[in-house]
Structure formats: C-alpha cells, structure tokens
Design an enzyme around this catalytic site. Structure first.
Site, short mmCIF file in Angstrom:
data_model
loop_
_atom_site.label_atom_id
_atom_site.label_comp_id
_atom_site.label_asym_id
_atom_site.label_seq_id
_atom_site.Cartn_x
_atom_site.Cartn_y
_atom_site.Cartn_z
N SER A 26 13.30 17.34 14.75
CA SER A 26 13.19 16.36 13.65
C SER A 26 14.41 15.45 13.58
CB SER A 26 12.99 17.07 12.31
OG SER A 26 14.08 17.91 12.03
N HIS A 159 -13.61 -11.73 -13.04
CA HIS A 159 -14.74 -11.51 -12.10
C HIS A 159 -14.71 -12.53 -10.97
CE1 HIS A 159 -16.54 -9.00 -15.30
NE2 HIS A 159 -16.00 -9.93 -16.08
N SER A 280 -3.34 -19.84 15.80
CA SER A 280 -4.36 -19.08 16.52
C SER A 280 -4.19 -19.34 18.00
CB SER A 280 -5.74 -19.54 16.05
OG SER A 280 -6.69 -19.29 17.07
N LYS A 286 -5.60 -24.06 13.52
CA LYS A 286 -5.42 -22.97 12.57
C LYS A 286 -3.97 -22.74 12.13
CE LYS A 286 -7.88 -19.78 11.69
NZ LYS A 286 -8.96 -19.03 11.18
N TYR A 320 9.64 27.94 1.62
CA TYR A 320 9.65 26.94 2.70
C TYR A 320 8.67 27.29 3.82
CZ TYR A 320 11.21 23.90 6.44
OH TYR A 320 11.24 22.96 7.44
#
Ligand code: ARG
Length: 461
Positions: A26, A159, A280, A286, A320
């Site tokens: 880790s 809405h 794009s 675009k 643990y």
C-alpha cells in the site's frame, strides 16, 4: 540480494508470492501520509519513553533519527525500497538503518492497526484547510459573477419549463449557498475525524502504562478514542468525507449541467472560454463544453467511491481487517478529484462570457402569468380563482398565436372585467423581478442584501 520483509525469518518461512506482494503493498498510496507517520512516531516515542520503555539515549537517538527522516521526506531524498510494504514499515526500516537496532524499539506497544488510522486522521487534520480554501475559491467565483452580472435577467425554470424571470446574480448565488453547506458539512466531518486511536494497539489496548490523554493532546486531538476495538476499525470519518466530497461533486455537476445547456446554440446565454473547451476531431465548427462534461462525468465516480467504501465496511467484524487498506485508495482518489474539479469549475465560471441580451430575449412573456394572477389578487380575487382566470387568458393567447403581452385589453376584459389599463405596467421584466422583494427573493434590492450576507460567510470556518 532480496530485501528482508518485516516477517520473513519469523513466523513465516517462505516469501510471499509476487502477485500477493503487489496486492498487499500500500506504499504507493499511503506514502502520502509520510509526514504524519513521522509525526505520530515522534509522539509515540515520547509516550513510550515516559512509560519507561526507552533509555534516555535510545529516546534521543530515536527522536534524532525520526527528525532526519522527516528532513528526507521534505527534501525528497528518502529512498523507498522494494521491500517496503507500506509507509509504516518504510519509516521503521529507515530508522533502524540510521540509528541501529534501537530503531526497532519504536514499535513497542504499537500496532500498525492503531498507527495507520492515527496517520490518516492526522493527515485530514493537516490538509483540511486545502479543501476548505478550494471551496471558498469556487464560492468567490460565484460571488464575483453575482456582482459582475447584476441586472442581467434570464428565465427561471422549474421542471425545466420557463417559470418566472429571475436575476442571473440570484442564480449564481444559489450555487454559492450549496457550497456554503458543503463547507459546514466538512467541518462536521472533520470533527468526526478528530480523535486519537494511538495506544489502542492491535485491538485490545497496550500493556504499557501509556497516558493516552496526554498522547492525544500531543498530537492535537481533543481526546483519545474510548474503545480500542472501535478505534482500530472505525472508518466512519472516511465515509463522512466521501459523502461530503460526493455531495460537492453533485453540486458542481448540477451547475455544470445547467451551464452546458445555457451554452448551446439554442440557449446561447453563455459562451465558454476556449481555455475550457475542446474542438472535435471531425467537425471543424464544434466547440465542446468538455470541462463541464468532465465535471458531470467525474461526479459519477465520486458517488461510486462512497458506495465502494460503504461496501468495504459492511461485512467487517469488529477490529482491524486488511480490507480496510482500501480506505485510503478511495479517499485520496475522491480528495484529488474534488480539488481538481473545483479548480476547473472556478476557471470556467471566471472566464465565461454572459450574453445578457440573449438571456433577456429568451424570457417568454407567458412568464408574466403569475404576476397577472397577483394583479387580480391585489384586486381582491382569491388566488385559486385568479389562477383559473389567468389560465384562460394563456389559453386564449395560444389560440390566437399571440404572446400574453400582445392580447388587446378587450380580450382581457372578456375574461375578467377586473383587468384594466394598469395591467400593462406589470409587463416589464424589471418589475416582475423586483416584485419578488421578500428576503431570499430575486428582487435586485434583495439580491444585493443576499450578496452582502454571502460575503460575510467567507473566511469564517
Ligand atoms: N497498510 C495497512 C493499511 O493501510 C496498515 C495496517 C496493516 N495492519 C495489519 N494488521 N496488517 O491498512
């Protein structure tokens, strides 16, 4: 030559399998807590010295060794080894390299179980201000916009249908307040992280006469955790933070969604800066709001990270279990995402252009319908009846393909004799906006008050 692991030659004979080492390691994530690991170890050295475990000279050399390690972390000269499983074993290994076998005494009465969660809690304590200032920077971007765009009117939606005209500044400030709640929730989450697990050992406490209250105080925690089993297994604070960071992302995502719509050709309320847009690869015309789409997209991951932590915890018995190692992977991912997303949104908001005319022109005059109902109410008509009458007017306008404001007085009068020439005075965007002059409403005078109130919330936490 192979590096010795912490266990080889002790209880376990054979080396771990290669993939097992990879899964078990880790260090790649918990080295972020290097400084906190040293900070915790310094306090622990003190506690076990006071408990009579260390001689004066052992204590002195442990402290100077830890200080050297701290230096090495600060100037980036600390050398990790492939055998270092996590930050705790790396620091202990280095301490022994520097001061010799006495380095091994630092772990007396301590377990990585209480150590890891102490480091984690210390890390939060040491870094929380970065998150809060990230939020405040974003809040400032909304405050600046609210100030700058004062007077711009746009349709307000419910809405996602046009409802009533509002001030754009009011809209910007609505996002400010969501973040203000985030700031408060972070403070709350921080308070849950603020307790010391150190001295709880592996699960049952330490046999050494450790003054855990003093130890907690030395580390800046208000108190030591009152139950050793709970102390090593409690990751509620991680969930609290993951929830809060998911919430911040949800707030940003909702804002992003609206801004994406407002930037379309159809709306045209805003134009994003090129710095936060992309083109794009195929369509030359675009300009895409990728910054905002990425914020909206990452929000999904943020929610997933919370879900992942809760799922990790749900089957764990007390104390643990190694599953808990996943906590930092999820937490730091969410932490980094949150800071990055906030920076990008701050930039997007600070650099976009507001097309004030388009905002104004987009208001459908049907949006005056509530004001017309209020007009009748002022003339004594019960609201429910006024609502009904205006509904009829709207229907008539639609049948005639006219706007509400284009109907003749005769048309109005045919539906209710209460309508008179003074009616046409309410067909102004400014008067519709300024009529909502209740505290928290969209009237200019109230939005200015709201802005001042919002500013007073800055730098308070
Ligand atoms: N690397 C571990 C973690 O992050 C440290 C604690 C290990 N404890 C243990 N009993 N193996 O959780």
């Amino acid at each position: 030559m192979k590096e010795q692991t912490l266990w080889s030659g002790g209880r376990l004979d054979s080396e771990m399998d290669r993939e097992m080492i990879q899964l078990n390691n880790s260090l790649w994530i918990d080295q972020r807590m290097a400084k906190e690991d040293v900070q915790g170890s310094l306090a622990w050295a003190n506690a076990i010295f006071e408990a009579g475990v260390l001689s004066r000279s052992e204590y002195d050399s442990i402290i100077s060794g830890l200080k050297q390690i701290s230096e090495e972390f600060s100037n980036d000269s600390f050398q990790f080894k492939s055998s270092d499983e996590d930050i705790h074993t790396a620091v202990e290994r280095r301490l022994t390299e520097i001061i010799g076998p006495a380095g091994g005494k630092i772990h007396t009465g301590r377990s990585r179980n209480d150590q890891v969660v102490t480091d984690f809690r210390l890390w939060i304590k040491n870094h929380i201000s970065e998150m809060k200032s990230g939020i405040e920077t974003l809040q400032n971007a909304f405050l600046d916009r609210a100030e700058q765009d004062m007077g711009v009117i746009l349709p307000g939606y419910t809405h996602f249908q046009q409802a009533q005209p509002i001030l754009l500044s009011h809209w910007w400030l609505s996002h400010f307040w969501a973040l203000e709640r985030d700031k408060q929730r972070l403070t709350e989450a921080q308070s849950h992280a603020d307790i010391s697990p150190l001295g709880c050992g592996a699960l049952a406490g330490s046999t050494l006469p450790i003054d855990r209250f003093k130890l907690a105080k030395d580390l800046g925690f208000p108190e030591p955790a009152p139950n050793s089993l709970d102390a090593v297994s409690d990751r509620d604070f991680v969930c609290d933070f993951l929830y809060e960071m998911a919430m911040i992302a949800v707030h940003m995502s909702r804002c992003a969604e609206a801004l994406i719509l407002y930037s379309t050709t159809e709306f045209g309320f805003i134009t994003l800066s090129d710095r936060y847009s992309t083109g794009s690869s195929l369509m030359p015309q675009k300009k895409n709001p990728d910054s905002l789409e990425l914020i909206r997209g990452k929000c999904g991951s943020q929610i997933g990270l919370l879900q992942a932590m809760l799922s990790t915890l749900k089957g764990l018995p007390s104390a643990y279990d190694k599953d808990l190692q996943e906590d930092k992977v999820l937490f730091f991912q969410s932490w980094d995402n949150t800071l990055l997303l906030m920076k990008v949104l701050t930039g997007v908001i600070g650099t976009l252009h507001v097309n004030a005319d388009r905002c104004r022109q987009a208001v459908d005059t049907q949006a005056f319908a509530t004001d017309v109902a209020d007009y009748l109410v002022k003339k004594g008509v019960p609201f429910r009846e006024a609502h009904h009458i205006v509904g009829k007017v709207v229907k008539r306008a639609e049948a005639k393909h006219l706007k509400l404001t284009e109907l003749s007085l005769a048309d109005w009068k045919e539906i209710s004799s209460l309508f008179d020439n003074d009616l046409f005075r309410i067909f102004s965007l400014e008067s519709a906006v300024n009529a909502r002059a209740v505290w928290g409403g969209t009237a200019s005078e109230q939005v200015l008050k709201q802005l001042a109130y919002a500013k007073s919330k800055m730098n308070t936490i």
